[in-house]
Scaffold this motif. Structure first.
Motif, mmCIF file in Angstrom:
data_model
loop_
_atom_site.group_PDB
_atom_site.id
_atom_site.type_symbol
_atom_site.label_atom_id
_atom_site.label_comp_id
_atom_site.label_asym_id
_atom_site.label_seq_id
_atom_site.Cartn_x
_atom_site.Cartn_y
_atom_site.Cartn_z
ATOM 1 N N SER A 72 1.024 -1.274 -0.110
ATOM 2 C CA SER A 72 -0.064 -0.093 -0.046
ATOM 3 C C SER A 72 0.737 1.396 0.010
ATOM 4 O O SER A 72 0.326 2.322 0.230
ATOM 5 N N ALA A 73 2.104 1.131 0.032
ATOM 6 C CA ALA A 73 3.223 2.221 -0.274
ATOM 7 C C ALA A 73 2.788 3.307 1.022
ATOM 8 O O ALA A 73 2.653 4.415 0.952
ATOM 9 N N ALA A 74 2.631 2.658 2.451
ATOM 10 C CA ALA A 74 2.654 3.370 3.618
ATOM 11 C C ALA A 74 3.888 4.315 3.646
ATOM 12 O O ALA A 74 4.896 3.965 3.291
ATOM 13 N N PRO A 75 3.766 5.251 4.686
ATOM 14 C CA PRO A 75 5.058 5.997 4.985
ATOM 15 C C PRO A 75 6.043 5.058 5.332
ATOM 16 O O PRO A 75 6.068 4.164 6.178
ATOM 17 N N ALA A 76 7.238 5.465 5.171
ATOM 18 C CA ALA A 76 8.452 4.777 5.438
ATOM 19 C C ALA A 76 8.734 4.828 6.915
ATOM 20 O O ALA A 76 8.234 5.771 7.629
ATOM 21 N N LEU A 77 9.266 3.652 7.353
ATOM 22 C CA LEU A 77 9.636 3.675 8.879
ATOM 23 C C LEU A 77 10.598 4.489 9.024
ATOM 24 O O LEU A 77 11.483 4.687 8.411
ATOM 25 N N SER A 78 10.745 4.834 10.580
ATOM 26 C CA SER A 78 11.993 5.343 10.972
ATOM 27 C C SER A 78 13.049 4.654 10.899
ATOM 28 O O SER A 78 13.144 3.321 10.758
ATOM 29 N N THR A 79 14.290 5.057 10.641
ATOM 30 C CA THR A 79 15.702 4.429 10.751
ATOM 31 C C THR A 79 15.751 3.745 11.798
ATOM 32 O O THR A 79 16.011 2.303 11.736
ATOM 33 N N GLU A 80 15.273 3.978 13.068
ATOM 34 C CA GLU A 80 15.371 3.046 14.255
ATOM 35 C C GLU A 80 14.390 1.884 13.841
ATOM 36 O O GLU A 80 14.825 0.829 14.423
ATOM 37 N N SER A 81 13.400 2.064 13.470
ATOM 38 C CA SER A 81 12.392 0.817 13.428
ATOM 39 C C SER A 81 12.815 -0.110 12.314
ATOM 40 O O SER A 81 13.109 -1.446 12.495
ATOM 41 N N TRP A 82 13.292 0.503 11.015
ATOM 42 C CA TRP A 82 13.618 -0.728 10.247
ATOM 43 C C TRP A 82 15.140 -1.274 10.544
ATOM 44 O O TRP A 82 15.380 -2.770 10.271
#
Length: 457
Positions: free
Chosen positions: A76-86
């Protein structure tokens, strides 16, 4: 850097080789040898890992992961995760013995993939769904993560730039599945009523409106009334209001998502690249159609999470059996069905499909709730413990089979053989989730169950 791993049960990933009290010798990032045993009196000029009471296996290869790169999230091309999350998601993969992941979010650029691969010890590979219908479905379902660059990319350009597969074609976010139940329907209901509903409540409401196969003709007023009452919505929203919320959330992306599957499978056949397709009740019809159309074409099309709980167990079995007949490999996802049981609470589909040899070829994780899926390595142990495969065969499903199905995902990895890349896992034999050591390219990045400094670059 040289390393000797000795004293453990060595499972080479070949699907038929297990060496009790074996040894693996690593030199300069490669497997230098796999031995039947190591003479305890013989000295070794490097690090020595005592693997007594442990299983030694190839680094696991997860061909179904999400949230492991910067860039748009999910189909669904949701907003990118934060660097910390990915980065945190990659940490969890690594700590549980996964050394290669294939990102199936589909709209990340290869620059996004390379950034993740550069910054983390896990080998990160990318797939693509940069196709007109897939982009339209994403934009209709969410699309907030799409950038000008991601809208301009094409499958051809992505493959030229290093993408190793086409996928994930379709998804619960665009096809009225688990992504809608978990995120979009609850968000729409909350906006309209101020009431938070659970994933199970959202699923019951959705199925009362659209059925399991996402069909506006399946509307059931009695079922909707009961589901609304159970969710505490009876006083806040009328049945017609609730039905409109569900329909408006699910249906705009549904048709382009179905057409995107067709578009992507045709592209896979054209370019000779593997495709990974979302398997669920909503896609059963298009999958059967494409299976029959492509029978004998030689295209590699992998049915993702063939054990998806939107199928009945019998539906899942019949679809997987048809796929086996015409040469579509099936992947079973562990989701969180073994331990966490937050998004998938039944293992009935898992057991039914894995019980029969050759019905499921490969295993993955998918995403779970906020990336908190069960570990791929725990799925390996579960399969072996239940006797669905031998230990060697279970390990192969998450190593050599994955590498062979998608040739670009882990070249040189997937097996403990002389000359291959030294991606190696040492896990406690009685509980594989207790991963003691992980080596990537011969470098120890997990030591005594903890991330080493070398895990981040």
């Amino acid at each position: 850097m040289s390393t000797l791993i000795r004293g453990g049960t060595v499972v080479t990933g070949s699907s038929d080789t297990v060496i009790e009290d074996g040894a693996v010798v690593i030199r300069e990032g490669r497997i230098a040898g796999v031995l039947d045993r190591w003479n305890a009196d013989k000295e070794f000029d490097g690090d020595v890992i005592d693997a007594s009471g442990c299983v030694v296996m190839p680094g696991l290869i997860n061909i179904h992961s999400h949230g492991v790169t910067p860039g748009p999230l999910f189909p669904s091309a949701a907003p990118a995760l934060s660097t910390e999350s990915w980065m945190g998601n990659l940490d969890r993969h690594l700590l549980s013995g996964t050394t290669t992941v294939l990102s199936l979010c589909g709209f990340a650029s290869m620059d996004d993939v390379r950034e993740a691969d550069r910054r983390h010890a896990v080998h990160v590979r990318g797939a693509t769904t940069h196709l007109p219908q897939c982009l339209q479905a994403a934009a209709m379902a969410d699309g907030r993560g799409l950038t000008v660059k991601s809208r301009e990319l094409t499958v051809e350009r992505m493959l030229e730039d290093g993408a190793v597969a086409i996928g994930e074609l379709g998804g619960g976010q665009t096809l009225g599945g688990g992504g809608q139940d978990l995120v979009y329907i609850p968000a729409a209901v909350h906006q309209a009523s101020g009431i938070l509903i659970t994933i199970d409540q959202a699923r019951r409401i959705k199925e009362a409106v659209l059925g399991r196969f996402i069909d506006v003709g399946a509307f059931n007023l009695n079922a909707l009334t009961e589901a609304a009452k159970e969710a505490g919505l009876a006083e806040a929203l009328t049945a017609s209001q609730l039905a409109k919320i569900v329909t408006d959330s699910v249906m705009p992306s549904f048709v382009p998502a179905i057409e995107g599957i067709r578009e992507g499978v045709q592209a896979a056949a054209k370019f000779g690249m593997p495709a990974i397709v979302h398997s669920a009740s909503a896609t059963a019809g298009i999958l059967r159609e494409l299976m029959l159309q492509l029978d004998g074409s030689g295209a590699t099309v992998i049915a993702a999470h063939a054990n998806h709980p939107s199928h009945t167990p019998e539906e899942a079995y019949q679809l997987a059996a048809l796929g086996r007949k015409i040469g579509w490999p099936a992947e079973a996802s562990v989701f969180d069905l073994l331990h966490r049981k937050r998004t998938v609470t039944t293992r009935e589909h898992w057991d039914l499909l894995l019980r029969e040899p050759d019905l499921i070829s490969v295993i993955g994780t998918d995403y779970g709730h906020d990336g908190d899926h069960d570990e791929l390595i725990s799925a390996v142990q579960d399969i072996a413990a239940h006797g669905y495969r031998s230990l060697a065969g279970a390990v192969a499903m998450a190593s050599s089979v994955a590498a062979d199905l998608i040739p670009g995902v882990a070249p040189g990895s997937g097996r403990l053989e002389a000359g291959r890349v030294a991606d190696v896992v040492v896990a406690r034999a009685d509980d594989f989730r207790d991963v003691r050591f992980v080596l990537v390219d011969g470098v120890c990045v997990v030591r005594d169950g903890q991330l080493a400094p070398e895990a981040h670059r």
